[in-house]
Scaffold this motif. Structure first.
Motif, mmCIF file in Angstrom:
data_model
loop_
_atom_site.group_PDB
_atom_site.id
_atom_site.type_symbol
_atom_site.label_atom_id
_atom_site.label_comp_id
_atom_site.label_asym_id
_atom_site.label_seq_id
_atom_site.Cartn_x
_atom_site.Cartn_y
_atom_site.Cartn_z
ATOM 1 N N UNK A 153 39.900 15.262 42.412
ATOM 2 C CA UNK A 153 38.808 15.825 42.699
ATOM 3 C C UNK A 153 38.483 15.974 44.454
ATOM 4 N N UNK A 154 38.873 14.711 45.004
ATOM 5 C CA UNK A 154 38.544 14.626 46.181
ATOM 6 C C UNK A 154 39.582 15.362 46.993
ATOM 7 N N UNK A 155 40.693 15.299 46.450
ATOM 8 C CA UNK A 155 41.953 16.143 47.277
ATOM 9 C C UNK A 155 41.613 17.832 47.129
ATOM 10 N N UNK A 156 40.861 18.085 45.819
ATOM 11 C CA UNK A 156 41.055 19.646 45.839
ATOM 12 C C UNK A 156 39.671 19.910 46.445
ATOM 13 N N UNK A 157 38.605 19.112 46.558
ATOM 14 C CA UNK A 157 37.443 19.395 47.610
ATOM 15 C C UNK A 157 38.196 19.435 49.102
ATOM 16 N N UNK A 158 38.858 18.473 49.531
ATOM 17 C CA UNK A 158 39.318 18.632 50.913
ATOM 18 C C UNK A 158 40.285 19.787 51.021
ATOM 19 N N UNK A 159 41.085 20.252 50.097
ATOM 20 C CA UNK A 159 41.644 21.449 50.182
ATOM 21 C C UNK A 159 40.994 22.597 50.484
#
Length: 87
Positions: A46-52
């Protein structure tokens, strides 16, 4: 990071999930020596997707600013609202 064959992962699924969830280390699943998938902690994903998504927004804003600097006309606010169904 660790690599594991799909067959091994299937036999040790609980360990694979714990490595990803508790250790926050992705486990890459391989088939015939090639990585085909990964098991990662849901929160980390979820953090990676939000950062992307944030990065994509920043890039879109930079592109829009460049268009404006290059002399392209801005879209009128009333049209934006209309396009979004807000008016």
């Amino acid at each position: 990071m660790s690599d594991m064959t799909v067959s091994d992962a299937r036999a040790r699924l609980a360990d694979v999930v714990d490595t990803a969830r508790v250790g926050h280390k992705p486990v890459f699943l391989t088939r015939r020596g090639h990585r085909i998938a990964a098991v990662v902690d849901a929160g980390d994903l979820e953090k990676l997707m939000s950062a992307a998504e944030d990065l994509a927004d920043i890039q879109a804003a930079q592109a829009a600013r460049k268009e404006m600097d290059d002399g392209e006309d801005a879209i009128p606010w009333d049209q934006v609202k209309s396009d979004l169904g807000l008016s």
